[in-house]
Design an enzyme around this catalytic site. Structure first.
Site, PDB file in Angstrom:
ATOM      1  N   PHE A 153     -41.137 -30.687  18.511  1.00  0.00           N
ATOM      2  CA  PHE A 153     -41.843 -29.105  17.924  1.00  0.00           C
ATOM      3  C   PHE A 153     -40.376 -28.023  18.024  1.00  0.00           C
ATOM      4  CE2 PHE A 153     -42.846 -24.724  20.355  1.00  0.00           C
ATOM      5  CZ  PHE A 153     -43.013 -24.408  18.711  1.00  0.00           C
TER       6      PHE A 153
ATOM      7  N   ASP B  96     -32.907 -38.398  17.427  1.00  0.00           N
ATOM      8  CA  ASP B  96     -34.050 -38.471  18.616  1.00  0.00           C
ATOM      9  C   ASP B  96     -34.232 -39.612  18.693  1.00  0.00           C
ATOM     10  OD1 ASP B  96     -36.913 -37.572  20.148  1.00  0.00           O
ATOM     11  OD2 ASP B  96     -36.337 -35.467  18.348  1.00  0.00           O
TER      12      ASP B  96
ATOM     13  N   GLY C 192     -40.670 -36.254  20.768  1.00  0.00           N
ATOM     14  CA  GLY C 192     -40.795 -36.045  19.714  1.00  0.00           C
ATOM     15  C   GLY C 192     -41.633 -37.041  18.964  1.00  0.00           C
TER      16      GLY C 192
ATOM     17  N   TYR D 188     -35.225 -27.738  36.070  1.00  0.00           N
ATOM     18  CA  TYR D 188     -35.002 -27.265  34.658  1.00  0.00           C
ATOM     19  C   TYR D 188     -34.383 -26.044  34.634  1.00  0.00           C
ATOM     20  CZ  TYR D 188     -35.798 -26.103  29.736  1.00  0.00           C
ATOM     21  OH  TYR D 188     -36.786 -25.150  28.662  1.00  0.00           O
TER      22      TYR D 188
END
Ligand SMILES: NC(=O)c1ccc[n+]([C@@H]2O[C@H](COP(=O)([O-])OP(=O)(O)OC[C@H]3O[C@@H](n4cnc5c(N)ncnc54)[C@H](O)[C@@H]3O)[C@@H](O)[C@H]2O)c1
Length: 327
Positions: free
Chosen positions: A18, A38, A43, A151
């Site tokens: 994003f 990536d 994604g 996280y």
């Protein structure tokens, strides 16, 4: 946007995601050559469709956990914009091992490869989750609490590594603590979708969006264009006082989930009147969530010249319209 990075060779890790894909698009528009690293774990190829054939763009399909992929991607690069990570607090609670591997192991590999390649600056996506249980509002960069999720720990550890590498090896680093970013290309699907695309998609299907808690929890929702601006500014800033720092990147206003529901409903309701009749559903609070989040953006304003262009409503107008056309 006036102050932008131009005509450089840059790497965007997580460029199919994003935030990364929006950043790639803007960097290409300003004449930069952009490499994207990536592994497409979260994604999407569709996020690259507008520039995949641009001669200034190069895609490397690889993994930041693989050091040779990192070395390959940073070769000849001036600026690194490190966005690749596994986002989502709930994902990290379910699978802390993979989140830690990617977000810490991958981060250190990218940082070390960048230092070895003598890049000019390493700009990375940090997170408001680093404020953890610190009670103060607004959040000021140097006052953080204990992290509330795996996280959040990974994002804090990134800051520690970046600061240590700056001191030990002299690499220039800037960490941008993003606050609840939203906008075009944000994934509305899957178990870990963010609240805004999830609400929009649920409205479009005439479902009842689920609010975790009673809807009074609030966030400093930040439109993607503000985040892209902050990344450009972090690359071009020349004052040494501004380098090797962490900055909040937000709008500087908070919106409750109940307000957010109403804002989106009114905008989407212009396109489909039935949406105006929908009521929210309420569920339990989520583990690891803090009640309120609001950034002080004074430091970024002062040292980077950051001036966010879109408040939450202006950002929602653009985002909802984009989803209505693209979902
Ligand atoms: N979206 C937010 O509100 C927000 C808030 C704070 C911080 N951040 C941070 O911003 C960054 C970008 O987030 P986003 O919302 O665009 O997420 P995203 O999931 O859309 O993008 C992440 C990208 O990284 C890629 N990636 C993941 N693991 C990888 C690996 N091992 N190797 C190579 N690529 C990998 C994914 O395929 C994806 O394209 C992340 O670092 C995230 O932690 C986001």
């Amino acid at each position: 946007m006036e102050k932008v990075l131009k005509n450089c060779k840059v790497l965007v890790t997580g460029g199919a995601g994003f935030i990364g894909s929006n950043l790639v698009e803007s960097l290409l528009l300003n004449g930069n050559n952009v490499v994207c690293l990536d592994n497409f774990s979260t994604g999407k190829r569709v996020n690259l469709k507008d520039f995949i054939t641009n001669p200034g763009f190069q895609l490397i399909e690889g993994d930041i956990r693989n050091y040779s992929d990192c070395e390959n991607a940073v070769r000849g690069i001036d600026y690194v914009f490190h966005q690749a990570a596994l986002g989502s607090v709930p994902r990290s609670i379910k699978d802390p091992v993979t989140t830690t591997d990617v977000n810490i192991g991958g981060f250190v590999k990218m940082l070390f490869a960048s230092k070895e390649a003598s890049v000019k600056r390493f700009i990375y996506a940090a997170s408001s989750s680093t404020y953890g249980d610190h009670p103060d509002l607004p959040k000021v960069e140097d006052k953080i609490g204990s992290p509330l999720s795996p996280y959040a720990i990974t994002k804090y550890v990134n800051e520690l590594y970046a600061s240590n590498f700056a001191k030990t090896y002299g690499i220039e680093v800037i960490g941008l603590r993003y606050f609840n970013v939203f906008g075009r290309h944000q994934d509305p699907d899957g178990a870990y979708a963010a609240v805004i695309p999830l609400f929009v998609k649920t409205f479009m299907k005439h479902g009842s969006p689920l609010i975790n808690g009673d809807g009074t929890f609030s966030r400093d929702f930040t439109y993607i264009d503000n985040v892209v601006q902050a990344n450009h500014l972090a690359a071009i800033v020349t004052s040494q006082k501004a380098v090797n720092q962490i900055y909040n990147v937000a709008y500087g206003e908070r919106t409750s989930l109940n307000q957010l529901f109403e804002y989106i409903q009114v905008i989407a309701g212009r396109f489909d009147k039935d949406i105006l009749k929908i009521k929210p559903s309420y569920g339990p609070e989520r583990a690891g969530d803090i009640p309120h989040s609001l950034a002080s953006i004074e430091k970024a304003k002062k040292l980077l010249g950051y001036a966010p262009t879109h408040n939450v409503r202006e950002g929602l107008e653009k985002s909802v319209e984009w989803y209505l056309k693209n979902l």
